[in-house]
Motif scaffolding. Structure first.
Motif, PDB file in Angstrom:
ATOM      1  N   ALA A  62     -10.356 -18.976   9.256  1.00  0.00           N
ATOM      2  CA  ALA A  62     -11.492 -18.222   9.803  1.00  0.00           C
ATOM      3  C   ALA A  62     -11.428 -18.195  11.330  1.00  0.00           C
ATOM      4  O   ALA A  62     -11.746 -17.170  11.954  1.00  0.00           O
ATOM      5  CB  ALA A  62     -12.809 -18.823   9.330  1.00  0.00           C
ATOM      6  N   PHE A  63     -11.014 -19.316  11.928  1.00  0.00           N
ATOM      7  CA  PHE A  63     -10.849 -19.371  13.383  1.00  0.00           C
ATOM      8  C   PHE A  63      -9.844 -18.310  13.836  1.00  0.00           C
ATOM      9  O   PHE A  63     -10.100 -17.564  14.783  1.00  0.00           O
ATOM     10  CB  PHE A  63     -10.391 -20.771  13.809  1.00  0.00           C
ATOM     11  N   THR A  86      -3.768 -24.533   6.362  1.00  0.00           N
ATOM     12  CA  THR A  86      -4.267 -23.588   5.354  1.00  0.00           C
ATOM     13  C   THR A  86      -5.762 -23.746   5.080  1.00  0.00           C
ATOM     14  O   THR A  86      -6.293 -23.110   4.166  1.00  0.00           O
ATOM     15  CB  THR A  86      -3.490 -23.758   4.031  1.00  0.00           C
ATOM     16  N   HIS A  87      -6.418 -24.580   5.857  1.00  0.00           N
ATOM     17  CA  HIS A  87      -7.848 -24.830   5.657  1.00  0.00           C
ATOM     18  C   HIS A  87      -8.661 -23.572   5.973  1.00  0.00           C
ATOM     19  O   HIS A  87      -8.365 -22.859   6.940  1.00  0.00           O
ATOM     20  CB  HIS A  87      -8.306 -25.994   6.533  1.00  0.00           C
ATOM     21  N   PRO A  88      -9.690 -23.283   5.174  1.00  0.00           N
ATOM     22  CA  PRO A  88     -10.519 -22.098   5.423  1.00  0.00           C
ATOM     23  C   PRO A  88     -11.129 -22.037   6.832  1.00  0.00           C
ATOM     24  O   PRO A  88     -11.253 -20.940   7.395  1.00  0.00           O
ATOM     25  CB  PRO A  88     -11.616 -22.209   4.362  1.00  0.00           C
ATOM     26  N   TYR A 103     -11.073 -15.237  16.220  1.00  0.00           N
ATOM     27  CA  TYR A 103     -10.792 -15.388  17.649  1.00  0.00           C
ATOM     28  C   TYR A 103      -9.432 -14.859  18.099  1.00  0.00           C
ATOM     29  O   TYR A 103      -9.169 -14.796  19.306  1.00  0.00           O
ATOM     30  CB  TYR A 103     -10.918 -16.863  18.056  1.00  0.00           C
ATOM     31  N   SER A 104      -8.566 -14.449  17.188  1.00  0.00           N
ATOM     32  CA  SER A 104      -7.212 -14.033  17.588  1.00  0.00           C
ATOM     33  C   SER A 104      -7.204 -12.811  18.502  1.00  0.00           C
ATOM     34  O   SER A 104      -6.236 -12.601  19.238  1.00  0.00           O
ATOM     35  CB  SER A 104      -6.333 -13.788  16.363  1.00  0.00           C
ATOM     36  N   HIS A 105      -8.272 -12.042  18.492  1.00  0.00           N
ATOM     37  CA  HIS A 105      -8.336 -10.886  19.391  1.00  0.00           C
ATOM     38  C   HIS A 105      -8.406 -11.301  20.865  1.00  0.00           C
ATOM     39  O   HIS A 105      -8.162 -10.492  21.754  1.00  0.00           O
ATOM     40  CB  HIS A 105      -9.543 -10.003  19.045  1.00  0.00           C
ATOM     41  N   LYS A 138     -13.407 -25.630  19.120  1.00  0.00           N
ATOM     42  CA  LYS A 138     -14.212 -26.812  18.785  1.00  0.00           C
ATOM     43  C   LYS A 138     -14.645 -26.830  17.320  1.00  0.00           C
ATOM     44  O   LYS A 138     -14.881 -27.900  16.763  1.00  0.00           O
ATOM     45  CB  LYS A 138     -15.418 -26.911  19.713  1.00  0.00           C
ATOM     46  N   THR A 139     -14.712 -25.677  16.678  1.00  0.00           N
ATOM     47  CA  THR A 139     -15.082 -25.634  15.253  1.00  0.00           C
ATOM     48  C   THR A 139     -14.023 -26.298  14.381  1.00  0.00           C
ATOM     49  O   THR A 139     -14.314 -26.718  13.262  1.00  0.00           O
ATOM     50  CB  THR A 139     -15.319 -24.194  14.757  1.00  0.00           C
TER      51      THR A 139
END
Length: 140
Positions: free
Chosen positions: A120-121, A114-116, A125-127, A66-67
């Protein structure tokens, strides 16, 4: 009494005329179709969770997805989880979380990549996921 009835009739007829005019002017389509017409580039992502039975992990990933709506080129975002629909051979319910993003054009989708906020997402959260499949769709 006749004037009152006549006024009611005229008022009702006018309201019905306005309703009919508005209804016929609106396109007959779902909100997704409206989104596709306005924003012809769609980015659909499916995430498989490392811990598919963890509601906490799923909810955390949903919150993270959602971010992505804060990215200026994202014109619409739908976040989903597997629906509890009937089981059929053509339905893949092996994934856990889905994101459906809408863009004005391919340039906007490239900005998103390529947006920050997007980077950052991924970092944060990739873990939570073991597999990701992406379908990028352009309107036909």
């Amino acid at each position: 009494m006749a004037n009152s009835t006549r006024r009611k009739f005229i008022g009702t007829a006018a309201a019905m005329a306005v309703t009919t005019t508005v209804a016929t002017a609106m396109p007959f389509s779902s909100s997704t179709n409206v989104m596709e017409q306005q924003y012809p580039v769609v980015h659909h992502v499916f995430f498989w969770l490392k811990n598919p039975d963890s509601k906490a992990d799923r909810d955390l990933l949903v919150a993270g997805v959602k971010t992505l709506s804060k990215i200026e080129t994202v014109k619409g975002l739908h976040v989903g989880i597997v629906a509890d629909t009937e089981k059929r051979d053509v339905i893949d319910s092996s994934w856990g979380v889905s994101e459906l993003l809408f863009f004005n054009d391919l340039a906007g989708q490239a900005v998103y990549q390529t947006h920050p906020i997007h980077l950052a997402f991924i970092e944060k959260y990739s873990h939570l996921w073991s597999k990701v499949i992406v379908y990028d769709i352009a309107q036909a």
